[in-house]
Scaffold this motif. Structure first.
Motif, PDB file in Angstrom:
ATOM      1  N   GLY A  26       0.803  -1.215   0.000  1.00 64.22           N
ATOM      2  CA  GLY A  26       0.000   0.000   0.000  1.00 64.22           C
ATOM      3  C   GLY A  26       0.834   1.262   0.000  1.00 64.22           C
ATOM      4  N   SER A  27       0.145   2.392  -0.119  1.00 64.44           N
ATOM      5  CA  SER A  27       0.819   3.669  -0.326  1.00 64.44           C
ATOM      6  C   SER A  27       1.473   4.232   0.929  1.00 64.44           C
ATOM      7  N   THR A  28       1.090   3.763   2.115  1.00 64.27           N
ATOM      8  CA  THR A  28       1.724   4.248   3.343  1.00 64.27           C
ATOM      9  C   THR A  28       2.907   3.370   3.732  1.00 64.27           C
ATOM     10  N   VAL A  29       2.718   2.063   3.702  1.00 62.69           N
ATOM     11  CA  VAL A  29       3.820   1.160   4.049  1.00 62.69           C
ATOM     12  C   VAL A  29       4.931   1.224   2.988  1.00 62.69           C
ATOM     13  N   TYR A  30       4.627   1.754   1.834  1.00 66.05           N
ATOM     14  CA  TYR A  30       5.656   2.013   0.810  1.00 66.05           C
ATOM     15  C   TYR A  30       6.799   2.826   1.413  1.00 66.05           C
ATOM     16  N   TRP A  31       6.438   3.834   2.215  1.00 61.86           N
ATOM     17  CA  TRP A  31       7.467   4.687   2.821  1.00 61.86           C
ATOM     18  C   TRP A  31       8.254   3.926   3.877  1.00 61.86           C
ATOM     19  N   THR A  32       7.612   3.000   4.550  1.00 62.90           N
ATOM     20  CA  THR A  32       8.321   2.149   5.509  1.00 62.90           C
ATOM     21  C   THR A  32       9.386   1.327   4.790  1.00 62.90           C
ATOM     22  N   ILE A  33       9.000   0.740   3.681  1.00 56.05           N
ATOM     23  CA  ILE A  33       9.919  -0.127   2.944  1.00 56.05           C
ATOM     24  C   ILE A  33      11.093   0.675   2.393  1.00 56.05           C
ATOM     25  N   LEU A  34      10.814   1.884   1.912  1.00 52.94           N
ATOM     26  CA  LEU A  34      11.910   2.736   1.444  1.00 52.94           C
ATOM     27  C   LEU A  34      12.895   3.030   2.571  1.00 52.94           C
ATOM     28  N   LYS A  35      12.362   3.355   3.748  1.00 49.52           N
ATOM     29  CA  LYS A  35      13.231   3.650   4.895  1.00 49.52           C
ATOM     30  C   LYS A  35      14.031   2.412   5.313  1.00 49.52           C
ATOM     31  N   LEU A  36      13.393   1.247   5.291  1.00 50.70           N
ATOM     32  CA  LEU A  36      14.107   0.019   5.638  1.00 50.70           C
ATOM     33  C   LEU A  36      15.206  -0.273   4.620  1.00 50.70           C
ATOM     34  N   GLY A  37      14.937   0.019   3.353  1.00 43.87           N
ATOM     35  CA  GLY A  37      15.962  -0.153   2.339  1.00 43.87           C
ATOM     36  C   GLY A  37      17.189   0.701   2.633  1.00 43.87           C
ATOM     37  N   GLU A  38      16.961   1.939   3.084  1.00 43.22           N
ATOM     38  CA  GLU A  38      18.072   2.821   3.466  1.00 43.22           C
ATOM     39  C   GLU A  38      18.845   2.226   4.637  1.00 43.22           C
ATOM     40  N   ARG A  39      18.109   1.717   5.617  1.00 41.83           N
ATOM     41  CA  ARG A  39      18.762   1.181   6.820  1.00 41.83           C
ATOM     42  C   ARG A  39      19.533  -0.108   6.506  1.00 41.83           C
ATOM     43  N   VAL A  40      19.033  -0.905   5.571  1.00 42.59           N
ATOM     44  CA  VAL A  40      19.766  -2.104   5.158  1.00 42.59           C
ATOM     45  C   VAL A  40      21.097  -1.705   4.536  1.00 42.59           C
ATOM     46  N   LYS A  41      21.087  -0.663   3.722  1.00 46.25           N
ATOM     47  CA  LYS A  41      22.342  -0.188   3.107  1.00 46.25           C
ATOM     48  C   LYS A  41      23.315   0.313   4.171  1.00 46.25           C
ATOM     49  N   GLN A  42      22.754   0.769   5.306  1.00 45.71           N
ATOM     50  CA  GLN A  42      23.596   1.273   6.403  1.00 45.71           C
ATOM     51  C   GLN A  42      24.041   0.158   7.350  1.00 45.71           C
ATOM     52  N   GLY A  43      23.601  -1.092   7.081  1.00 49.52           N
ATOM     53  CA  GLY A  43      24.076  -2.216   7.876  1.00 49.52           C
ATOM     54  C   GLY A  43      23.022  -2.964   8.673  1.00 49.52           C
ATOM     55  N   LEU A  44      21.758  -2.506   8.641  1.00 49.04           N
ATOM     56  CA  LEU A  44      20.709  -3.230   9.357  1.00 49.04           C
ATOM     57  C   LEU A  44      20.539  -4.627   8.780  1.00 49.04           C
ATOM     58  N   GLU A  45      20.494  -5.626   9.659  1.00 50.12           N
ATOM     59  CA  GLU A  45      20.243  -6.998   9.230  1.00 50.12           C
ATOM     60  C   GLU A  45      18.792  -7.348   9.511  1.00 50.12           C
ATOM     61  N   LEU A  46      18.074  -7.739   8.472  1.00 52.35           N
ATOM     62  CA  LEU A  46      16.690  -8.181   8.639  1.00 52.35           C
ATOM     63  C   LEU A  46      16.332  -9.121   7.503  1.00 52.35           C
ATOM     64  N   ARG A  47      15.249  -9.852   7.727  1.00 50.40           N
ATOM     65  CA  ARG A  47      14.664 -10.678   6.678  1.00 50.40           C
ATOM     66  C   ARG A  47      13.237 -10.197   6.484  1.00 50.40           C
ATOM     67  N   GLY A  48      12.860  -9.984   5.234  1.00 53.28           N
ATOM     68  CA  GLY A  48      11.517  -9.515   4.937  1.00 53.28           C
ATOM     69  C   GLY A  48      10.659 -10.610   4.327  1.00 53.28           C
ATOM     70  N   VAL A  49       9.371 -10.585   4.675  1.00 57.34           N
ATOM     71  CA  VAL A  49       8.390 -11.485   4.070  1.00 57.34           C
ATOM     72  C   VAL A  49       7.363 -10.613   3.365  1.00 57.34           C
ATOM     73  N   PRO A  50       7.361 -10.562   2.037  1.00 55.66           N
ATOM     74  CA  PRO A  50       6.452  -9.671   1.316  1.00 55.66           C
ATOM     75  C   PRO A  50       5.024 -10.206   1.292  1.00 55.66           C
ATOM     76  N   THR A  51       4.060  -9.292   1.321  1.00 54.77           N
ATOM     77  CA  THR A  51       2.651  -9.676   1.294  1.00 54.77           C
ATOM     78  C   THR A  51       2.047  -9.596  -0.105  1.00 54.77           C
ATOM     79  N   SER A  52       2.845  -9.198  -1.081  1.00 56.26           N
ATOM     80  CA  SER A  52       2.351  -9.126  -2.462  1.00 56.26           C
ATOM     81  C   SER A  52       3.534  -9.155  -3.411  1.00 56.26           C
ATOM     82  N   GLU A  53       3.247  -9.424  -4.667  1.00 53.61           N
ATOM     83  CA  GLU A  53       4.299  -9.396  -5.686  1.00 53.61           C
ATOM     84  C   GLU A  53       4.830  -7.979  -5.860  1.00 53.61           C
ATOM     85  N   ARG A  54       3.961  -7.001  -5.738  1.00 48.48           N
ATOM     86  CA  ARG A  54       4.396  -5.605  -5.859  1.00 48.48           C
ATOM     87  C   ARG A  54       5.398  -5.256  -4.765  1.00 48.48           C
ATOM     88  N   THR A  55       5.109  -5.679  -3.548  1.00 49.23           N
ATOM     89  CA  THR A  55       6.026  -5.425  -2.441  1.00 49.23           C
ATOM     90  C   THR A  55       7.323  -6.203  -2.627  1.00 49.23           C
TER      91      THR A  55
END
Length: 227
Positions: A26-55
């Protein structure tokens, strides 16, 4: 500032190193994912489980490591959006058509965090048409059975015909009026053969972050008060 962006980025603060996180749609959690992408580049370790093909596609573009739900349960946290949020923190979801996968991932999570802007808060669910995912076979029969419950279903269409979920099913957007007993309606709908699942998420949200131009407000289910 964009209220959706405020809420979405605030939710990313809940993700800690080493977590397995459900990534909503969705259009709000989109911003969450963008922020998490930034944090992953900065060294955050996480595993994501997407809820859709778009995600899934967005997360892969951002370099977020992904894992299938079957290999991840239980998840530490799922962050997702909503189309309506009641005072009891019950939800209508599925405007983007991912309700079944969203519910599967949410139910496999220790905590469900919902992000939204102020327009999604309502006293009672039902102004937003309730999405119901149904199998394509004889969907008209399923629609008639839904109508007998007092709802008025409409087949969701896309640019090239009937809208298909990531599971290859149809969505019926149902005008049920204001829903007096969401849990009862959810149960009755799920009892119908042909219904895969509904967009009613009852008693599932633990935390809701509401974005507004002046900032984000957090509502917790366990205390029932705004923070």
């Amino acid at each position: 500032m964009n209220a959706k962006k405020i809420a979405g980025e605030k939710a990313a603060d809940y993700v800690k190193d080493g977590m397995t996180v459900g990534l909503g749609t969705g259009s709000t959690v989109y911003w969450t994912i963008l922020k998490l992408g930034e944090r992953v580049k900065q060294g955050l370790e996480l595993r994501g489980v997407p809820t859709s093909e778009r995600t899934r596609q967005l997360a892969e573009q951002l370099g977020i490591p992904l894992v299938p739900l079957a290999e991840a349960e239980p998840l530490d946290l799922t962050i997702d959006g909503a189309d309506e949020i009641s005072d009891e923190l019950d939800l209508i979801k599925g405007g983007g058509g991912a309700l079944f996968r969203e519910k599967m991932v949410a139910l496999a999570s220790k905590r469900l965090l919902i992000v939204a802007d102020e327009s999604k808060r309502v006293q009672r669910l039902g102004a937003f048409p309730l999405p119901v995912e149904v199998v394509p076979f004889a969907w008209e029969v399923t629609a008639r059975r839904i109508e007998r419950l007092g709802c008025h279903p409409r087949l969701r269409l896309a640019d090239k015909g009937t809208f298909l979920t990531d599971n290859g099913n149809f969505i019926l957007d149902c005008d049920c009026g204001l829903i007096a007993e969401p849990a009862v309606l959810n149960r009755k709908l799920k009892e119908l053969t042909g219904v895969v699942d509904t967009g009613l998420f009852i008693g599932m949200a633990d935390t809701v972050i509401i974005g507004a131009s002046e900032g984000a407000k957090t509502v917790e289910r366990q205390c029932g008060t705004d923070a």
